[in-house]
Design an enzyme around this catalytic site. Structure first.
Site, PDB file in Angstrom:
ATOM      1  N   HIS A 261       0.787  -1.346   0.549  1.00 20.25           N
ATOM      2  CA  HIS A 261       0.224  -0.205   0.232  1.00 20.25           C
ATOM      3  C   HIS A 261       1.404   1.149  -0.025  1.00 20.25           C
ATOM      4  CE1 HIS A 261      -3.519  -2.410   1.910  1.00 20.25           C
ATOM      5  NE2 HIS A 261      -3.836  -2.555   1.318  1.00 20.25           N
ATOM      6  N   PRO A 262       1.845   1.312  -0.687  1.00 23.71           N
ATOM      7  CA  PRO A 262       2.980   2.234  -0.750  1.00 23.71           C
ATOM      8  C   PRO A 262       2.186   3.938  -1.113  1.00 23.71           C
ATOM      9  CG  PRO A 262       3.490   0.885  -2.974  1.00 23.71           C
ATOM     10  CD  PRO A 262       2.331   0.292  -1.877  1.00 23.71           C
TER      11      PRO A 262
END
Length: 328
Positions: A261-262
């Site tokens: 989930h960058p």
């Protein structure tokens, strides 16, 4: 255009006018736009493309011979991601591991193809929970995923390679830090757009994240040792084997994973480190907008998919409701 890589954004003065692309044969060509360029390459490649195009920290760009269009020190900074470790146990009740046996693979594949039922029709993560690592918090800082799959207790299971999973049935609880304080960055390895960017996540660089994760692991232990699981577990918790502070910290550092989930590397805001303004336009540049997870100033307390859809829809709404000059 498939099999095509954007190499850089094209500018006239400080206005984006198109993009340069490279096809699968290595040929370069320019694509011009009439209104604006919208960059949606994600938290890793959106800042990479900006830097390759001359938008970033002037000193860093100069190392790769890239002329600076505008000095924006926030490009590539503020990288943040959800991280997790887990607690596992063997079970008497069959789980996904049982499906890995050759005969069961054939049986379950046939069952799915004919009836769309069975484990092949399920998610690898079958339940979620949000909770707080300690009392008195106004919102959760931990997420649990229940995984009906057991892993070996010697760190030899590669969760992305089914061949490394045991056939013995088991399950696990993934403990996720959903409001991490640690920050990393994305940079350039070279001026070649076909090279991967430099990614330094700096996971657990803020000690608070490690402490939250340890508290979450103890809560997961408590769940697996509850009466609900008594009839299903085959013995106690198998992985990790010790829950004292030192052993738990060692286990976390050996098993730590991201949740992919960058966000945050082209953050929206009005401060000195902001890359885009509240309308998602790149600061100091005309006709260039970023609309993906990279614009999130902080990470949301959950999966980023729906938030990314919202960013795209909000960007579309803003574009449709503004008057843009068309280039002759």
């Amino acid at each position: 255009m498939t099999s095509t890589q954007v190499s850089r954004i094209l500018f006239e003065e400080k206005r984006a006018v198109g993009v340069e692309v490279i096809d699968k044969k290595g040929n370069k060509s320019d694509i011009r736009c009439e209104k604006e360029v919208i960059l949606c390459a994600g938290a890793f490649q959106s800042p990479q493309i900006l830097m390759l195009s001359g938008i970033g920290t002037e000193k860093e760009l100069a190392k790769f011979g890239i002329n600076t269009i505008i000095d924006l020190p926030g490009v590539g900074k503020n990288l943040v991601d959800h991280v997790w470790s887990g607690v596992s146990a063997w079970t008497r009740t069959p789980t996904n591991n049982n499906t890995l046996k050759p005969w069961n693979q054939i049986t379950e594949l046939t069952r799915y193809l004919l009836f769309k039922k069975g484990p092949l029709g399920n998610s690898p993560l079958t339940a979620n929970a949000f909770l707080s690592s300690e009392d008195g918090m106004n919102r959760p800082d931990i997420q649990f995923h229940l995984a009906p799959s057991g892993i070996k207790d010697d760190y030899s299971t590669d969760i992305y390679d089914l061949k490394t999973y045991p056939w013995r049935s088991g399950l696990g609880i993934l403990v996720i830090v959903i409001r991490p304080e640690s920050r990393g960055f994305v940079g350039l390895k070279s001026a070649n757009p076909l090279d991967a960017p430099l990614i330094q996540p700096n996971l657990l660089s803020n000690k608070k994240d490690l402490e939250v994760l340890k508290k979450g692991m103890l809560k997961a232990k408590k769940v697996l040792e509850s009466k609900t699981f008594n009839g299903h577990l085959d013995g106690g918790i198998s992985f990790p084997q010790q829950f004292d502070d030192a052993s738990l910290e060692q286990h976390i550092k050996k098993s730590l994973e991201t949740l992919y989930h960058p966000v945050g590397t082209c953050k929206m805001g009005v401060d000195a480190m902001a890359v885009v303004d509240p309308s998602l336009m790149v600061k100091g540049i005309e006709g260039l907008r970023v609309a993906d997870a990279s614009v999130m100033p902080t990470i949301i307390s959950g999966n980023t998919n729906a938030a990314c859809i919202m960013i795209g829809e909000k960007a579309a709404d803003m574009i449709l409701n503004q008057k843009l000059s068309v280039r002759p």
